[in-house]
Design a protein around this motif. Sequence first.
Motif, PDB file in Angstrom:
ATOM      1  N   VAL A  75       0.834  -1.206   0.000  1.00 20.26           N
ATOM      2  CA  VAL A  75       0.000   0.000   0.000  1.00 20.26           C
ATOM      3  C   VAL A  75       0.863   1.249   0.000  1.00 20.26           C
ATOM      4  O   VAL A  75       1.988   1.254   0.493  1.00 20.26           O
ATOM      5  N   THR A  76       0.336   2.314  -0.598  1.00 23.81           N
ATOM      6  CA  THR A  76       0.935   3.642  -0.438  1.00 23.81           C
ATOM      7  C   THR A  76      -0.074   4.474   0.346  1.00 23.81           C
ATOM      8  O   THR A  76      -1.262   4.401   0.085  1.00 23.81           O
ATOM      9  N   GLY A  77       0.394   5.214   1.304  1.00 29.43           N
ATOM     10  CA  GLY A  77      -0.535   5.855   2.243  1.00 29.43           C
ATOM     11  C   GLY A  77      -1.197   7.101   1.715  1.00 29.43           C
ATOM     12  O   GLY A  77      -0.524   8.109   1.477  1.00 29.43           O
ATOM     13  N   PRO A  78      -2.529   7.110   1.524  1.00 32.19           N
ATOM     14  CA  PRO A  78      -3.216   8.337   1.111  1.00 32.19           C
ATOM     15  C   PRO A  78      -3.124   9.435   2.156  1.00 32.19           C
ATOM     16  O   PRO A  78      -3.181  10.616   1.829  1.00 32.19           O
ATOM     17  N   THR A  79      -2.935   9.031   3.420  1.00 33.94           N
ATOM     18  CA  THR A  79      -2.806  10.043   4.480  1.00 33.94           C
ATOM     19  C   THR A  79      -1.462  10.758   4.413  1.00 33.94           C
ATOM     20  O   THR A  79      -1.287  11.806   5.031  1.00 33.94           O
ATOM     21  N   VAL A  80      -0.515  10.182   3.689  1.00 35.33           N
ATOM     22  CA  VAL A  80       0.760  10.843   3.466  1.00 35.33           C
ATOM     23  C   VAL A  80       0.786  11.498   2.093  1.00 35.33           C
ATOM     24  O   VAL A  80       1.215  12.630   1.921  1.00 35.33           O
ATOM     25  N   VAL A  81       0.281  10.757   1.095  1.00 38.86           N
ATOM     26  CA  VAL A  81       0.299  11.252  -0.288  1.00 38.86           C
ATOM     27  C   VAL A  81      -0.581  12.489  -0.429  1.00 38.86           C
ATOM     28  O   VAL A  81      -0.202  13.466  -1.091  1.00 38.86           O
ATOM     29  N   GLY A  82      -1.779  12.474   0.204  1.00 40.99           N
ATOM     30  CA  GLY A  82      -2.705  13.606   0.086  1.00 40.99           C
ATOM     31  C   GLY A  82      -2.100  14.924   0.544  1.00 40.99           C
ATOM     32  O   GLY A  82      -2.022  15.883  -0.232  1.00 40.99           O
ATOM     33  N   PRO A  83      -1.646  15.001   1.797  1.00 36.91           N
ATOM     34  CA  PRO A  83      -1.010  16.250   2.254  1.00 36.91           C
ATOM     35  C   PRO A  83       0.239  16.603   1.445  1.00 36.91           C
ATOM     36  O   PRO A  83       0.527  17.779   1.223  1.00 36.91           O
ATOM     37  N   LEU A  84       0.967  15.593   1.009  1.00 37.33           N
ATOM     38  CA  LEU A  84       2.176  15.838   0.221  1.00 37.33           C
ATOM     39  C   LEU A  84       1.838  16.533  -1.090  1.00 37.33           C
ATOM     40  O   LEU A  84       2.503  17.494  -1.502  1.00 37.33           O
ATOM     41  N   LEU A  85       0.766  16.086  -1.741  1.00 34.09           N
ATOM     42  CA  LEU A  85       0.376  16.669  -3.021  1.00 34.09           C
ATOM     43  C   LEU A  85      -0.246  18.053  -2.857  1.00 34.09           C
ATOM     44  O   LEU A  85      -0.311  18.815  -3.813  1.00 34.09           O
ATOM     45  N   LYS A  86      -0.717  18.374  -1.658  1.00 38.21           N
ATOM     46  CA  LYS A  86      -1.189  19.734  -1.407  1.00 38.21           C
ATOM     47  C   LYS A  86      -0.016  20.699  -1.295  1.00 38.21           C
ATOM     48  O   LYS A  86      -0.122  21.870  -1.657  1.00 38.21           O
ATOM     49  N   GLN A  87       1.096  20.198  -0.785  1.00 37.35           N
ATOM     50  CA  GLN A  87       2.286  21.026  -0.635  1.00 37.35           C
ATOM     51  C   GLN A  87       3.124  21.057  -1.914  1.00 37.35           C
ATOM     52  O   GLN A  87       3.761  22.056  -2.217  1.00 37.35           O
ATOM     53  N   VAL A  88       3.117  19.954  -2.647  1.00 36.20           N
ATOM     54  CA  VAL A  88       3.857  19.865  -3.904  1.00 36.20           C
ATOM     55  C   VAL A  88       2.834  19.722  -5.023  1.00 36.20           C
ATOM     56  O   VAL A  88       2.373  18.631  -5.326  1.00 36.20           O
ATOM     57  N   THR A  89       2.447  20.841  -5.618  1.00 36.73           N
ATOM     58  CA  THR A  89       1.380  20.832  -6.627  1.00 36.73           C
ATOM     59  C   THR A  89       1.936  20.399  -7.979  1.00 36.73           C
ATOM     60  O   THR A  89       2.401  21.195  -8.769  1.00 36.73           O
TER      61      THR A  89
ATOM     62  N   PRO B 296       5.342   6.791  -0.397  1.00 36.80           N
ATOM     63  CA  PRO B 296       5.476   6.695   1.062  1.00 36.80           C
ATOM     64  C   PRO B 296       4.406   5.793   1.663  1.00 36.80           C
ATOM     65  O   PRO B 296       3.270   5.777   1.206  1.00 36.80           O
ATOM     66  N   ARG B 297       4.789   5.025   2.650  1.00 38.80           N
ATOM     67  CA  ARG B 297       3.825   4.174   3.350  1.00 38.80           C
ATOM     68  C   ARG B 297       3.234   4.962   4.509  1.00 38.80           C
ATOM     69  O   ARG B 297       3.862   5.896   5.021  1.00 38.80           O
ATOM     70  N   GLY B 298       2.027   4.570   4.940  1.00 39.05           N
ATOM     71  CA  GLY B 298       1.343   5.377   5.933  1.00 39.05           C
ATOM     72  C   GLY B 298       0.636   4.582   7.011  1.00 39.05           C
ATOM     73  O   GLY B 298       1.082   3.521   7.432  1.00 39.05           O
ATOM     74  N   ILE B 299      -0.521   5.082   7.389  1.00 39.15           N
ATOM     75  CA  ILE B 299      -1.198   4.613   8.593  1.00 39.15           C
ATOM     76  C   ILE B 299      -1.745   3.195   8.464  1.00 39.15           C
ATOM     77  O   ILE B 299      -1.792   2.443   9.448  1.00 39.15           O
ATOM     78  N   VAL B 300      -2.170   2.793   7.268  1.00 40.99           N
ATOM     79  CA  VAL B 300      -2.717   1.444   7.118  1.00 40.99           C
ATOM     80  C   VAL B 300      -1.629   0.410   7.361  1.00 40.99           C
ATOM     81  O   VAL B 300      -1.827  -0.575   8.078  1.00 40.99           O
ATOM     82  N   SER B 301      -0.449   0.630   6.784  1.00 44.62           N
ATOM     83  CA  SER B 301       0.677  -0.281   7.031  1.00 44.62           C
ATOM     84  C   SER B 301       1.006  -0.336   8.516  1.00 44.62           C
ATOM     85  O   SER B 301       1.196  -1.422   9.090  1.00 44.62           O
ATOM     86  N   ALA B 302       1.087   0.830   9.154  1.00 52.59           N
ATOM     87  CA  ALA B 302       1.467   0.893  10.567  1.00 52.59           C
ATOM     88  C   ALA B 302       0.439   0.206  11.453  1.00 52.59           C
ATOM     89  O   ALA B 302       0.790  -0.573  12.346  1.00 52.59           O
ATOM     90  N   SER B 303      -0.837   0.503  11.222  1.00 53.60           N
ATOM     91  CA  SER B 303      -1.879  -0.033  12.100  1.00 53.60           C
ATOM     92  C   SER B 303      -2.043  -1.536  11.940  1.00 53.60           C
ATOM     93  O   SER B 303      -2.139  -2.270  12.932  1.00 53.60           O
TER      94      SER B 303
END
Length: 633
Positions: A130-144, A340-347
Amino acid sequence: MDGSFTLTLQIVITVVAGISAQVLGEFFKIPSIVFLLIFGIAIGRDGLELLHPELLGSGLEVLVALSVAIILFEGGLNLELNKIGQVSGSIRNLVTIGTLITFLGGGMAAHWFAEFPWQIAFLYASLVVVTGPTVVGPLLKQVTVDKRVATLLEGEGVLIDPVGAILAVVVLNTILNQSANSLEIVSGLLLRLSFGAILGGISGWLLGTFQKKANFLSDDLKNLVVLAGVWGTFGLSQMIISESGLMATVTAGIVLRAAGIPEERLLLRFKGQLTTLGVSVLFILLAADLSIASIFALGWGSVVTVLILMFAVRPLSILVCTWGNGMNWRQKFFLAWVAPRGIVSASVASLFAILLTQNGINGGSSIKGLVFLTIMMTVFLQGLTAGAIARLLKITLDQASGAMIVGCNPLGRLIASLIQAEGESVVLIDTDKEDCERAKQDNLSVYESSALDHELLEKAGIDSFGTFIALTTNADVNLMITQRALEEFSPPRLFAVFPNDEENKIKTNKQKINQAFISKLSVKDWNQYLKEGQFKLGKTIIKPQVELQTVHLNSLINSGELLPLLLKRKGKLQIVGAGEEWQPNDEIIYLLHDSRPQLLKQLSGNTVSSRFSLSQLPEVEEIPIATLMKVVN
């Protein structure tokens, strides 16, 4: 009483630390997961020992399950099917073929380099597909970045999460039940995905129908109905077929978004806030429970495993899954870099570590350690460098060129012709049939429709333009159009012509809408000047000794006699904003107002008013008006 107070204090510490990490992430413009991991470890078992997640007992599992359900639902809610259509083939490949490549590659790397047993190695691989949408989402807001790239990353992150979570559960069940055969494994995976998708689709449709018809409810209560519906869907799906709930929540979010519910923005904001809270709490708790010693005990082989996953397996997956989709190598390189991996992998890894230990199987702490190492390395190496890589590859939206112009009036057509003459793409939108016909005669791309039409803006390609500008003769319409464009598409640069009063100033600063050209501009007057030929088109370059030249230039602008239109700075063309601060070597294209009667100008053979001291604007290069006269006829 003491016990309840202890638990209360644990939750308070968790929330305060989590929100503080989010604030720092916003302030420093880097993924908040960086601070969440640092804070969680710092106050956890290997740090200050302020936070003890084990005190929550089975409540931690409940918190993880419900929070992940909300996070994935919000991810599905943010997906727009019309945008996904442009890269649907690549997303499908990443969720299927890409998952298989990552599963096999990650498993082999974990076995050969981290020296995990095969079954534990592939359990690790299932957790990191999985790639984490909780990481990718905020990242893409900062890097348009380019919209196709952003859509593909967002779509992959949301859709692959339930697939990866269910795959991990199937692999775990296979380890716990050694008698399971290949057919049972595959059928179990497909059954959970299919049932979750069907139930989630039905739930999303019912929630959408309710939202449209329940006019007797307040918007706030409607949002809470959706929250209850999501958790109800998740619980029902889990009760009927275990581990199908995550797919159900994602599908419910996608279907609900597609239903086009009223006050959609309020729901998106509410669910976004819940997701931020859920991610903050979960990462702090899971990181606090992490043993740093268990990560160091893995050795250098584990670091090599993650590096192979990042720089060999991921690029191979992108190369195969995006083959023939029309993307260039720069876009594909960025896709390969950002995973980047995120919360689903961790949890899920944290829960699996507990389950393996309870069943007497070694490797639970090692899997959790390697998954968190993967999260940390991918977030720090990829997440923190994503902006620099995007700029280096020139795929950020602030580097996008061209313009979408709302207003086919003479001024709009003139600006469009100038932009097109510079070799950049441009499109005009207006409801006036005659003006649109004139634009077509000038070989300009034009759409005769309202700029408030969401589908029209998509069809006209708003995602591919660097600038969006509204310059109709109605200032209120201009503001309304740009605000809608900002909310629905977030173009890199937004301009509008509007009065410079305090209310608009506060509103537009907050909304990131720039005032176009000058603070007090009458589009109607300049359209009249253009129609009557009372103008001169010119170009000047600001000398390195900028002060005297800009003083004279600004005095002409403030007098209303000169209207700066376009600015070329460091080879990049852009719309001039009100109050622009001129820099050395700026190339400015402008209009001069020449109020003498047309007949007098023809008799004198001079198209420049004697009132203008053009000698004080060095290197004035006249643009032959004859080549652009058709624009204003």
